[in-house]
Scaffold this motif. Structure first.
Motif, PDB file in Angstrom:
ATOM      1  N   LYS A 127      12.247  -0.509  -8.766  1.00  0.00           N
ATOM      2  CA  LYS A 127      11.545  -1.157  -9.872  1.00  0.00           C
ATOM      3  C   LYS A 127      10.085  -1.368  -9.521  1.00  0.00           C
ATOM      4  CE  LYS A 127      12.597  -5.869  -8.501  1.00  0.00           C
ATOM      5  NZ  LYS A 127      13.052  -7.170  -8.915  1.00  0.00           N
ATOM      6  N   ILE A 128       9.327  -1.672 -10.552  1.00  0.00           N
ATOM      7  CA  ILE A 128       7.909  -1.985 -10.394  1.00  0.00           C
ATOM      8  C   ILE A 128       7.792  -3.488 -10.209  1.00  0.00           C
ATOM      9  CG2 ILE A 128       5.665  -1.979 -11.531  1.00  0.00           C
ATOM     10  CD1 ILE A 128       6.687   0.583 -12.991  1.00  0.00           C
ATOM     11  N   ILE A 129       7.122  -3.884  -9.160  1.00  0.00           N
ATOM     12  CA  ILE A 129       6.977  -5.306  -8.846  1.00  0.00           C
ATOM     13  C   ILE A 129       5.737  -5.883  -9.514  1.00  0.00           C
ATOM     14  CG2 ILE A 129       6.594  -6.949  -6.975  1.00  0.00           C
ATOM     15  CD1 ILE A 129       8.188  -5.021  -5.185  1.00  0.00           C
ATOM     16  N   ASP A 130       4.642  -5.124  -9.487  1.00  0.00           N
ATOM     17  CA  ASP A 130       3.383  -5.606 -10.053  1.00  0.00           C
ATOM     18  C   ASP A 130       2.588  -4.452 -10.635  1.00  0.00           C
ATOM     19  OD1 ASP A 130       2.707  -8.372 -10.103  1.00  0.00           O
ATOM     20  OD2 ASP A 130       2.736  -8.386  -7.915  1.00  0.00           O
ATOM     21  N   VAL A 131       1.762  -4.774 -11.620  1.00  0.00           N
ATOM     22  CA  VAL A 131       0.820  -3.826 -12.193  1.00  0.00           C
ATOM     23  C   VAL A 131      -0.558  -4.473 -12.097  1.00  0.00           C
ATOM     24  CG1 VAL A 131       0.078  -2.626 -14.288  1.00  0.00           C
ATOM     25  CG2 VAL A 131       2.516  -2.817 -13.766  1.00  0.00           C
ATOM     26  N   TYR A 132      -1.506  -3.740 -11.524  1.00  0.00           N
ATOM     27  CA  TYR A 132      -2.874  -4.228 -11.386  1.00  0.00           C
ATOM     28  C   TYR A 132      -3.809  -3.266 -12.115  1.00  0.00           C
ATOM     29  CZ  TYR A 132      -0.968  -6.989  -7.536  1.00  0.00           C
ATOM     30  OH  TYR A 132      -0.233  -7.842  -6.777  1.00  0.00           O
ATOM     31  N   ILE A 133      -4.806  -3.806 -12.775  1.00  0.00           N
ATOM     32  CA  ILE A 133      -5.855  -2.991 -13.350  1.00  0.00           C
ATOM     33  C   ILE A 133      -6.913  -2.844 -12.269  1.00  0.00           C
ATOM     34  CG2 ILE A 133      -7.663  -2.877 -15.104  1.00  0.00           C
ATOM     35  CD1 ILE A 133      -5.728  -4.490 -16.924  1.00  0.00           C
ATOM     36  N   VAL A 151       0.837  -1.202   0.000  1.00  0.00           N
ATOM     37  CA  VAL A 151       0.000   0.000   0.000  1.00  0.00           C
ATOM     38  C   VAL A 151       0.871   1.252   0.000  1.00  0.00           C
ATOM     39  CG1 VAL A 151      -1.657   1.339   1.376  1.00  0.00           C
ATOM     40  CG2 VAL A 151      -1.982  -1.119   1.072  1.00  0.00           C
ATOM     41  N   ASN A 152       1.901   1.261   0.843  1.00  0.00           N
ATOM     42  CA  ASN A 152       2.764   2.438   0.955  1.00  0.00           C
ATOM     43  C   ASN A 152       3.603   2.688  -0.300  1.00  0.00           C
ATOM     44  OD1 ASN A 152       1.901   3.048   3.557  1.00  0.00           O
ATOM     45  ND2 ASN A 152       3.445   1.739   4.492  1.00  0.00           N
ATOM     46  N   HIS A 153       3.922   1.640  -1.034  1.00  0.00           N
ATOM     47  CA  HIS A 153       4.790   1.770  -2.209  1.00  0.00           C
ATOM     48  C   HIS A 153       4.014   1.676  -3.524  1.00  0.00           C
ATOM     49  CE1 HIS A 153       8.006   1.606   0.625  1.00  0.00           C
ATOM     50  NE2 HIS A 153       7.893   0.317   0.863  1.00  0.00           N
ATOM     51  N   SER A 154       2.691   1.848  -3.457  1.00  0.00           N
ATOM     52  CA  SER A 154       1.864   1.760  -4.659  1.00  0.00           C
ATOM     53  C   SER A 154       1.515   3.146  -5.174  1.00  0.00           C
ATOM     54  CB  SER A 154       0.563   1.014  -4.358  1.00  0.00           C
ATOM     55  OG  SER A 154       0.824  -0.329  -4.095  1.00  0.00           O
ATOM     56  N   PHE A 155       1.327   3.200  -6.463  1.00  0.00           N
ATOM     57  CA  PHE A 155       0.867   4.432  -7.107  1.00  0.00           C
ATOM     58  C   PHE A 155      -0.322   4.086  -7.984  1.00  0.00           C
ATOM     59  CE2 PHE A 155       0.811   7.208 -10.828  1.00  0.00           C
ATOM     60  CZ  PHE A 155       0.600   8.429 -10.201  1.00  0.00           C
ATOM     61  N   VAL A 214       2.701  -1.325  -8.127  1.00  0.00           N
ATOM     62  CA  VAL A 214       3.350  -1.613  -6.850  1.00  0.00           C
ATOM     63  C   VAL A 214       4.851  -1.593  -7.085  1.00  0.00           C
ATOM     64  CG1 VAL A 214       3.616  -3.273  -4.965  1.00  0.00           C
ATOM     65  CG2 VAL A 214       1.417  -3.063  -6.147  1.00  0.00           C
ATOM     66  N   THR A 215       5.548  -0.751  -6.322  1.00  0.00           N
ATOM     67  CA  THR A 215       6.998  -0.616  -6.479  1.00  0.00           C
ATOM     68  C   THR A 215       7.711  -1.240  -5.289  1.00  0.00           C
ATOM     69  OG1 THR A 215       7.104   1.526  -5.353  1.00  0.00           O
ATOM     70  CG2 THR A 215       6.637   1.558  -7.727  1.00  0.00           C
ATOM     71  N   ASP A 216       9.032  -1.288  -5.387  1.00  0.00           N
ATOM     72  CA  ASP A 216       9.809  -1.900  -4.311  1.00  0.00           C
ATOM     73  C   ASP A 216      10.277  -0.905  -3.259  1.00  0.00           C
ATOM     74  OD1 ASP A 216      11.742  -0.590  -5.780  1.00  0.00           O
ATOM     75  OD2 ASP A 216      13.071  -2.319  -5.959  1.00  0.00           O
ATOM     76  N   GLY A 217       9.851   0.343  -3.346  1.00  0.00           N
ATOM     77  CA  GLY A 217      10.250   1.306  -2.331  1.00  0.00           C
ATOM     78  C   GLY A 217       9.663   2.683  -2.572  1.00  0.00           C
ATOM     79  N   LYS A 218       9.908   3.565  -1.602  1.00  0.00           N
ATOM     80  CA  LYS A 218       9.355   4.915  -1.643  1.00  0.00           C
ATOM     81  C   LYS A 218       9.901   5.712  -2.829  1.00  0.00           C
ATOM     82  CE  LYS A 218       8.867   9.014   1.249  1.00  0.00           C
ATOM     83  NZ  LYS A 218       9.211   9.661   2.511  1.00  0.00           N
ATOM     84  N   LYS A 219      11.205   5.612  -3.066  1.00  0.00           N
ATOM     85  CA  LYS A 219      11.803   6.353  -4.183  1.00  0.00           C
ATOM     86  C   LYS A 219      11.246   5.888  -5.527  1.00  0.00           C
ATOM     87  CE  LYS A 219      16.168   7.774  -2.144  1.00  0.00           C
ATOM     88  NZ  LYS A 219      17.623   7.760  -2.268  1.00  0.00           N
ATOM     89  N   ALA A 220      11.047   4.589  -5.671  1.00  0.00           N
ATOM     90  CA  ALA A 220      10.498   4.058  -6.916  1.00  0.00           C
ATOM     91  C   ALA A 220       9.068   4.546  -7.113  1.00  0.00           C
ATOM     92  CB  ALA A 220      10.545   2.529  -6.904  1.00  0.00           C
ATOM     93  N   ARG A 221       8.304   4.602  -6.035  1.00  0.00           N
ATOM     94  CA  ARG A 221       6.925   5.103  -6.122  1.00  0.00           C
ATOM     95  C   ARG A 221       6.924   6.550  -6.598  1.00  0.00           C
ATOM     96  NH1 ARG A 221       3.571   8.427  -4.689  1.00  0.00           N
ATOM     97  NH2 ARG A 221       1.398   8.075  -4.249  1.00  0.00           N
TER      98      ARG A 221
END
Length: 139
Positions: free
Chosen positions: A127-133, A45-49, A71-78
């Motif tokens: 990096k991006i870990i997952d993409v959800y529609i 949740v915290n690392h998602s955009f 969903v990213t692997d960290g705050k900077k990636a988000r």
């Protein structure tokens, strides 16, 4: 042939062979990527955009309105994904130009994977870990 020279050649070949075998063993067992840690749901949740809704036309003349959660692997990636939103929109439009309404009805795993891979090629921080529609409307 000189016996000393022959002995040196054999020893050199043995050393080179052992070094090669050692390197192969090291590469196979000790190097390589460690499996990624599973993110907790709170981290996800915290690392998602979540993107704004995007609208584009499809190959068959239909129109799709869609929203993604990355969903990213960290705050900077988000933060970087948020800045790269125009590139994300561009990737989505290019990917969807060859899709039809039927493609959107039958599952979109390939679209999610393509967006993830293309965005990861652009990423500098993480990096991006997952993409959800998260939303999809076809007209």
């Amino acid at each position: 042939m000189n016996p000393k020279l022959f002995k040196m050649m054999i020893i050199s070949l043995i050393v080179i062979t052992l070094a090669g075998v050692g390197a192969v063993v090291y590469i196979m067992f000790f190097s390589g990527d460690d499996p990624p840690e599973e993110l907790s749901i709170d981290d996800m949740v915290n690392h998602s955009f979540t993107t704004e809704e995007m609208t584009t036309d499809l190959q068959d003349g239909s129109i799709v309105r869609i929203q993604f959660q990355l969903v990213t692997d960290g705050k900077k990636a988000r933060q970087e994904v948020e800045k790269r939103q125009p590139q994300l929109k561009n990737i989505f439009i290019k990917e969807s130009v060859s899709l039809s309404e039927e493609d959107f009805q039958s599952g979109l795993s390939e679209l999610e994977t393509n967006i993830k891979n293309q965005m990861n090629e652009l990423m500098d921080d993480g990096k991006i870990i997952d993409v959800y529609i998260t939303s999809k409307i076809i007209q």
